[in-house]
Design an enzyme around this catalytic site. Sequence first.
Site, short mmCIF file in Angstrom:
data_model
loop_
_atom_site.label_atom_id
_atom_site.label_comp_id
_atom_site.label_asym_id
_atom_site.label_seq_id
_atom_site.Cartn_x
_atom_site.Cartn_y
_atom_site.Cartn_z
N THR A 100 -5.99 9.94 -0.35
CA THR A 100 -5.40 8.98 0.58
C THR A 100 -3.97 9.43 0.86
O THR A 100 -3.26 9.88 -0.04
CB THR A 100 -5.44 7.56 0.00
OG1 THR A 100 -4.83 6.66 0.92
CG2 THR A 100 -4.76 7.45 -1.36
N GLU A 127 -8.66 3.40 -2.33
CA GLU A 127 -8.69 3.16 -3.77
C GLU A 127 -9.78 2.16 -4.18
O GLU A 127 -10.02 1.94 -5.37
CB GLU A 127 -7.34 2.61 -4.25
CG GLU A 127 -6.19 3.60 -4.21
CD GLU A 127 -5.50 3.69 -2.84
OE1 GLU A 127 -6.13 3.31 -1.82
OE2 GLU A 127 -4.34 4.13 -2.80
N LYS A 136 13.29 -7.51 6.76
CA LYS A 136 14.15 -8.48 6.06
C LYS A 136 15.37 -8.77 6.93
O LYS A 136 16.28 -7.95 7.06
CB LYS A 136 14.58 -7.95 4.70
CG LYS A 136 15.27 -9.03 3.86
CD LYS A 136 15.11 -8.78 2.37
CE LYS A 136 15.30 -10.08 1.59
NZ LYS A 136 15.06 -9.90 0.16
N TRP A 173 12.03 -13.06 5.42
CA TRP A 173 11.04 -12.07 5.80
C TRP A 173 10.46 -12.35 7.18
O TRP A 173 10.15 -13.48 7.52
CB TRP A 173 9.89 -12.07 4.80
CG TRP A 173 10.28 -11.65 3.41
CD1 TRP A 173 10.34 -12.45 2.31
CD2 TRP A 173 10.68 -10.35 2.98
NE1 TRP A 173 10.74 -11.72 1.22
CE2 TRP A 173 10.96 -10.42 1.60
CE3 TRP A 173 10.83 -9.12 3.64
CZ2 TRP A 173 11.38 -9.32 0.86
CZ3 TRP A 173 11.25 -8.03 2.90
CH2 TRP A 173 11.52 -8.13 1.53
#
Lengths: 532, 532
Positions: free
Chosen positions: A181, A326, A435, A440
């Site tokens: 990956t 994964e 940010k 956020w």
Amino acid sequence: MMDTPLTLVSLIERAEKYFSKKEVISRTHTGIQHFTYEEIGKRTRALASALKKLGVEKGDRVGTFAWNHHRHLEAYFAAPSMGAVLHTINIRLSPEHLTYIINHAEDKVLLIDIDLLPLIERVKDELTSVKAFIVMSDEKELPESTLSPLYSYEQLVSDGDENFEYATDIDENDPAGMCYTSATTGKPKGVVYTHRGIFLHSMALSMADTAAISESDRVMPVVPMFHANAWGMPFVSTMLGATQVLPGPMMTPQIIAEMIDKYDVTISAGVPTIWLGLLQELEKGIYDTSHLRAILCGGSAAPKSMIRSYETDFNIPFIHAYGMTETTPIVTLARLKSYQTDLSEEERLDIRSRQGTVVPGLDIKVVDENGDEVEADGEAMGELLIRGPWIADEYYKDDRTKDAFKDGWLYTGDVVTIDNEGSIKIVDRMGDLIKSGGEWISSVDLENTLMAHPAIFEAAVIAVPDPKWQERPVACVVLKPDKLATEAEVLKFLEPQFAKWWLPDKVVFMKEIPKTSVGKFLKRDLREIVNK
Amino acid sequence: MMDTPLTLVSLIERAEKYFSKKEVISRTHTGIQHFTYEEIGKRTRALASALKKLGVEKGDRVGTFAWNHHRHLEAYFAAPSMGAVLHTINIRLSPEHLTYIINHAEDKVLLIDIDLLPLIERVKDELTSVKAFIVMSDEKELPESTLSPLYSYEQLVSDGDENFEYATDIDENDPAGMCYTSATTGKPKGVVYTHRGIFLHSMALSMADTAAISESDRVMPVVPMFHANAWGMPFVSTMLGATQVLPGPMMTPQIIAEMIDKYDVTISAGVPTIWLGLLQELEKGIYDTSHLRAILCGGSAAPKSMIRSYETDFNIPFIHAYGMTETTPIVTLARLKSYQTDLSEEERLDIRSRQGTVVPGLDIKVVDENGDEVEADGEAMGELLIRGPWIADEYYKDDRTKDAFKDGWLYTGDVVTIDNEGSIKIVDRMGDLIKSGGEWISSVDLENTLMAHPAIFEAAVIAVPDPKWQERPVACVVLKPDKLATEAEVLKFLEPQFAKWWLPDKVVFMKEIPKTSVGKFLKRDLREIVNK
């Protein structure tokens, strides 16, 4: 209970025994070919015998560098069923990364599509482990090539033993496959799949509340077979004797649409950019997609507007899913629970636009920076952690293992919220959250709303440094052909849906958004372009 | 991949986390009760904490002697999730066998339904391992009983810890449950189920081509929870958050029909005799069964005429399956393959009347007396052998292990044919095949045809010794209420469908056919009656 191991041998042998008449339809460089599972079964055994003759032993890695077709499917089973490890190599890697992963995995044999030979020829002098190259083509004749020794796939299969007996000493925890990956920075990271992991993942994909794949399906993976096992589609389809439609090299939206139509595809799987492209193609109104019972979409977040278009305009059910290399890869799917079916269309679409709930067999949790679980209120953001029998527990021979695998959990780097139904929603990648003034901003939320604008084809939102607010969002937008929009119009479109301080400082119009080899937005490159 | 074990803890925790609002509907001695999975989850933890306080330790056996209801479901998860072993005891065993299996399993605690207390009281002085009795009733008050020490289930749950933490040291190969199966001769034989076996079996039951159980199902196991895990229904339903409808004590066809109607049951499971009874009840025409998407039938062969009645007369899809206590139990299901859906109605019914093809995860083979595989021609008869991760590999502490488990296979004692689609058809039990003049006659074939006769309710065919032919078939027949038939009429009905030498020498009319505790014909007893 008996200690019979869960191995891939049983999947291909099941197809041979019980579904010998069912078909694999394969698009290659020369056209469409049809094979029965009986033929695929024999060819796979012959390939395994050939690999053995070439010196492949238990645990050795066999690399594939190929599109989605029947030969790749045969390799999917031949290598693991003789005890070797199938290493699917991303054909879109840079020469540097390509060399790195082949050497790092120590591939002993490489199976290469004929049109991709030049990419391997370019790096051949750097390869340290490869003992044999096999060219996959419809002809037995070898092409001109600087690779040596070079074998013809069809010649090997035709000389091989179609009654070859698969390994009987495979432990279910033995490696069956591997895939690298791409990392945000540095070299690709290797993930090893075990027989057990892939077997359980195949069962999970056939479960009624997951993808419910069945023998009667006609499955077309658009997601490449060189990426996360094509989401396990080739494995589960073979296990169940489903018809496989493998769309071959250089897929375009037109080819995808034609194959769905012509071969009565019932379920397909791919990333949002694929489906965005197909949507435009379907608007031509010349394709029959009535048999399509599900489009499975993952890899990155699908915009709600796209899900709506598929379902309302084309009556194609759209299943939003989440996973990563994964995780073999399926982790969550967005499906309505039975008591949610009475909600309004908009509410139902909201639920189905999320990444969904975890499939049976896996555990997830969402934690804040202190490692405490966040409130399941659909608001609190945290990193998604995953655990289970088809989740990797390390990167192959890689120091970065310690950053992602801790206390028995995979730290995904994905920021999500989780609601009181256990459904997660991707807010951002850890590095892509913006940010601003201590708060956020979710780039994914902005992107998905932007992509609902009638003139916008795709959109990516990135953070740019800001002296006052620390970071501020900038929207990068690709317009649809023949459509126009101004920055002011775009911002006005966003205004009613977001707090004022969420609105991007700037809208950058571009011809194309740079993407990773698997079709995800390459925000790192985008930030460089925009910050220049 | 991570080595997270496949355990039952994850199933109940999944229901608690993601399906807390979904329901378990339970019929007890006092009426119908509704519980959410949130409540079931807390009560199950409380029960586990109580068992621990009573001294139950890892690996200890906890016996249940109970009908299908929510308390039994709680025990299904409480015992295994604390590391103990759930031993479901058949309530229809003789006192001698009851004593034998409780002592043989060394049950430490017994959970007993209030109406079944007398059956345990009768054998209490013979029990050598039981340290505590728990009475399952809707009341906290203890009934009068000679059992001691006796605890109230509801009192224990109410005093228990609803936040009890389940064991974290369970290996997936640890025992989770056990069940004894009656032998043709001698004592019952114990089968031990592992966490892994039950987990995989649950996944298999949810697969699209198996029973496709989903969250939206409303599952009613009529098969008793004291028999082969009620075919795994409670486990898979909990895993998926399906609504469970548990029909409680003393089920009658009327109660079954009423519960299917009232609680919108979508799938139910049981043996042919149950469905034969329900069919008569449905003929009253007063029940709504439109939501019933499947009746799962196994345990013994269902007559084709019954399958036809369900599907044509009541539009209820009927799925014929095969399994046994030793196999957790699902092994095969009869489903049409996609290319068989165009066959004639009769051909399709023929396929669906077979026992079907093996589910993913298991292997079968059919062998003759030399151990060689028979032709897959639908004609050649052989013994069915099964292998796989939810198949027992021994009888618990029992010398008879060596007769049934050989070379990694379970020898089922069932004689089957297998066709070129891999679909098996039960011909007979090894001991029930009738050997006449050196040729085999299938008692099951004769029975299924007899049960298609309009006047016949049930029929069993047995062998009687014959000086000339070695054995000859005799038909034992139960007529429907208010129907009449003569021996000559019955034989005439069979004549066109069988070779002459297959026709029974005699038709014996009886009021009832003796059955085993799980509803199968007791041919041994029948032979004694007829040969008297």
